[in-house]
Design an enzyme around this catalytic site. Structure first.
Site, PDB file in Angstrom:
ATOM      1  N   HIS A  91      48.550 -30.255  68.573  1.00 60.15           N
ATOM      2  CA  HIS A  91      48.734 -29.809  67.192  1.00 60.15           C
ATOM      3  C   HIS A  91      49.643 -30.760  66.417  1.00 60.15           C
ATOM      4  O   HIS A  91      50.863 -30.629  66.496  1.00 60.15           O
ATOM      5  CB  HIS A  91      49.346 -28.401  67.180  1.00 60.15           C
ATOM      6  CG  HIS A  91      48.392 -27.355  67.646  1.00 60.15           C
ATOM      7  ND1 HIS A  91      47.541 -26.704  66.798  1.00 60.15           N
ATOM      8  CD2 HIS A  91      48.137 -26.867  68.882  1.00 60.15           C
ATOM      9  CE1 HIS A  91      46.800 -25.852  67.476  1.00 60.15           C
ATOM     10  NE2 HIS A  91      47.141 -25.927  68.747  1.00 60.15           N
ATOM     11  N   CYS A 146      42.522 -28.886  67.940  1.00 58.33           N
ATOM     12  CA  CYS A 146      42.519 -27.811  68.941  1.00 58.33           C
ATOM     13  C   CYS A 146      41.106 -27.205  69.065  1.00 58.33           C
ATOM     14  O   CYS A 146      40.198 -27.901  69.489  1.00 58.33           O
ATOM     15  CB  CYS A 146      43.582 -26.767  68.617  1.00 58.33           C
ATOM     16  SG  CYS A 146      43.945 -25.697  70.018  1.00 58.33           S
ATOM     17  N   GLU A 185      50.265 -30.721  63.356  1.00 59.87           N
ATOM     18  CA  GLU A 185      51.004 -29.946  62.351  1.00 59.87           C
ATOM     19  C   GLU A 185      52.196 -29.225  62.950  1.00 59.87           C
ATOM     20  O   GLU A 185      53.010 -28.661  62.240  1.00 59.87           O
ATOM     21  CB  GLU A 185      50.051 -28.953  61.657  1.00 59.87           C
ATOM     22  CG  GLU A 185      49.666 -27.717  62.463  1.00 59.87           C
ATOM     23  CD  GLU A 185      48.600 -27.928  63.534  1.00 59.87           C
ATOM     24  OE1 GLU A 185      48.271 -29.100  63.845  1.00 59.87           O
ATOM     25  OE2 GLU A 185      48.108 -26.916  64.071  1.00 59.87           O
TER      26      GLU A 185
END
EC number: 4.3.2.10
Lengths: 217, 260
Positions: free
Chosen positions: A199, A82, A201
């Site tokens: 993202h 990001c 994660e």
């Protein structure tokens, strides 16, 4: 033996979710802002959310920008996520013009507020989106990278951003995601440096698999 | 085309889920983390915790819930309820929240949205708009902002308010119809479409979902990019997968990767 990954802690956004995701794939994730730890890491993840200028000043204040440059020279794997990906570029137009790390040629600019057909387009772009290979990119461009290989399925990843990186050299553009007809940069790569706009994660199992591949390249 | 999102919402009070959750094979139906894990495994696109803790002393329990969820769930998490200061936001993000939804604090002082967006980025500031229809039958449509779970009228026009919070930097709007909430008769489509067509940020429709067709209507007719629901999922009436499959059948693009 599991290799160690250093997640850079520079006071920007939610670094713990990246650490949690790495732990979930059995990686020894070390959260650190220490310059020596960063320089001697096996692998580095630079996470981050929020504004470009804040991220860059946080990196500069702590001297982490130079530590990243030194690390990248060693050709060990580096992953920016990001804002951690956007700061790899030369500059961003988010709230004025701000210098980036300049490791990859190109800029970061606001997502167009119109679709390619001229209709209104919502910004930020918040969505789960699938990736595609850039037009005219070689078929094997995803070989030897963190993205799913050719025979894998084509999962969606979670995007949330108002600005988008635009690499100058096509070789640095690894994957795109379509939004309002525009091809937004989803992943970039230059030698040992990889950057992801989405993202991993926060992208469920597909994201965890991607982080796992990062620890194996 | 943009994939729509299905967002289950959990009301959390003093660290426990209220309204009850009725999943099969859930170890502890009152533990929000257990519920979050079940939704994660079922393919929810995002999760929303609404902290309805009444007393200030028990506020900290939400941090523990968010922290434990972030350790085990790998999807975006929004937390709302009782957020008054930028310190509250920082603490929630630090605990593992990806976004925060701001309601009363912004109604009382609009600038709070701007301060929050400048500090943490628009992408993590969700403005919660709780609106109630105040126009009578036959009159031009009008909605008013209510606070305190729909009990307190403010005299603020909901449409104006939505535009204002977006201009101040909110990255998303969580739009709840207070008169539909809990009724199971569907979203207030007029309200949803009016705001979704006006603002330049994504709108999450909320309040009133009772059937899977309601979810379709929120996106297709209300022009929302995400739909939020609570009870239809909690009580096991429908699974997240059934909801998404139903939306795909109606022609709405969805993420259909089943995670586990």
């Amino acid at each position: 033996m599991t290799k160690q990954v250093v997640v850079i802690d520079y006071g920007i956004g939610n670094v713990f979710s990246v650490c949690n995701a790495l732990k979930e794939v059995n990686v020894d994730a070390v959260l650190s802002g220490d310059l020596n730890v960063i320089k001697s890491a096996d692998r580095i993840v630079l996470p981050g959310v929020g504004a470009f200028s804040r991220a860059m000043s946080a990196l500069k204040d702590k001297g982490i920008d130079d530590a990243i440059r030194a690390f990248v020279e060693t050709e060990r794997p580096f992953l920016g996520i990001c804002i951690g990906m956007q700061v790899l570029m030369q500059h961003s137009t988010e709230m004025g013009t701000h210098q980036g790390l300049g490791l990859i040629e190109g800029i970061v600019d606001r997502i167009d507020s119109k679709t390619t057909d001229g209709a209104r387009l919502l910004v930020p772009h918040i969505s789960w989106a699938q990736l595609h290979k850039p037009k005219s990119a070689p078929e094997d461009i995803w070989n030897q990278c963190v993205l799913p290989q050719r025979n894998d399925h084509n999962p969606a990843y979670y995007f949330v951003h108002s600005y988008s990186a635009r690499p100058v050299h096509k070789d640095n553009l690894l994957a795109e995601a379509t939004y309002g007809g525009h091809a937004l940069t989803a992943a970039i790569k230059k030698n040992n440096i990889t950057g992801l706009q989405f993202h991993p994660e926060r992208s469920g199992k597909a994201g965890l698999e991607l982080l796992n591949r990062f620890t194996q390249i | 085309m943009l994939k729509a999102r299905v967002i289950p919402c959990l009301d959390v009070k003093d660290g426990r889920v209220v309204k009850g959750v009725n999943f099969v094979d859930l170890k502890d139906a009152g533990d929000p983390v257990e519920s979050a894990k079940a939704y994660d495994a079922a393919g929810a696109d995002e999760l929303c915790f609404l902290d309805i803790t009444a007393s200030h002393e028990n506020r900290d329990t939400i941090f523990d819930v968010v922290r434990r969820t972030a350790e085990e769930c790998f999807m975006p998490v929004t937390v709302g309820g009782g957020i008054r200061t930028t310190d509250n936001i920082r603490d929630l993000l630090k605990a593992g929240a990806d976004k925060v939804s701001i309601n009363t604090a912004a109604v009382l002082r609009r600038e709070f949205i701007k301060e929050a967006a400048e500090k943490f980025g628009a992408q993590c500031i969700v403005a919660s708009v709780d609106a109630k229809r105040v126009s009578k039958h036959g009159e031009p449509l009008k909605w008013e902002i209510f606070t305190h779970g729909g009990r307190t009228p403010t005299g603020i026009d909901a449409i104006d308010y939505a535009q204002e919070v977006v201009d101040l930097g909110a990255g998303e709007i969580l739009l709840t119809s207070m008169d539909r909430d809990g009724t199971k008769i569907g979203f207030d489509i007029d309200l949803t479409r009016k705001i979704a067509d006006m603002v330049s940020v994504p709108v999450i429709a909320s309040g009133g979902v009772g059937t899977l067709d309601h979810l379709v209507e929120g996106v297709r007719d209300g022009h929302a990019t995400a739909v939020l629901a609570a009870s239809i999922f909690h009580f096991g009436e429908f699974s997240i997968h059934e909801a998404k499959a139903h939306m795909v059948k109606a022609g709405i693009p969805m993420r259909m990767d089943r995670d586990k």
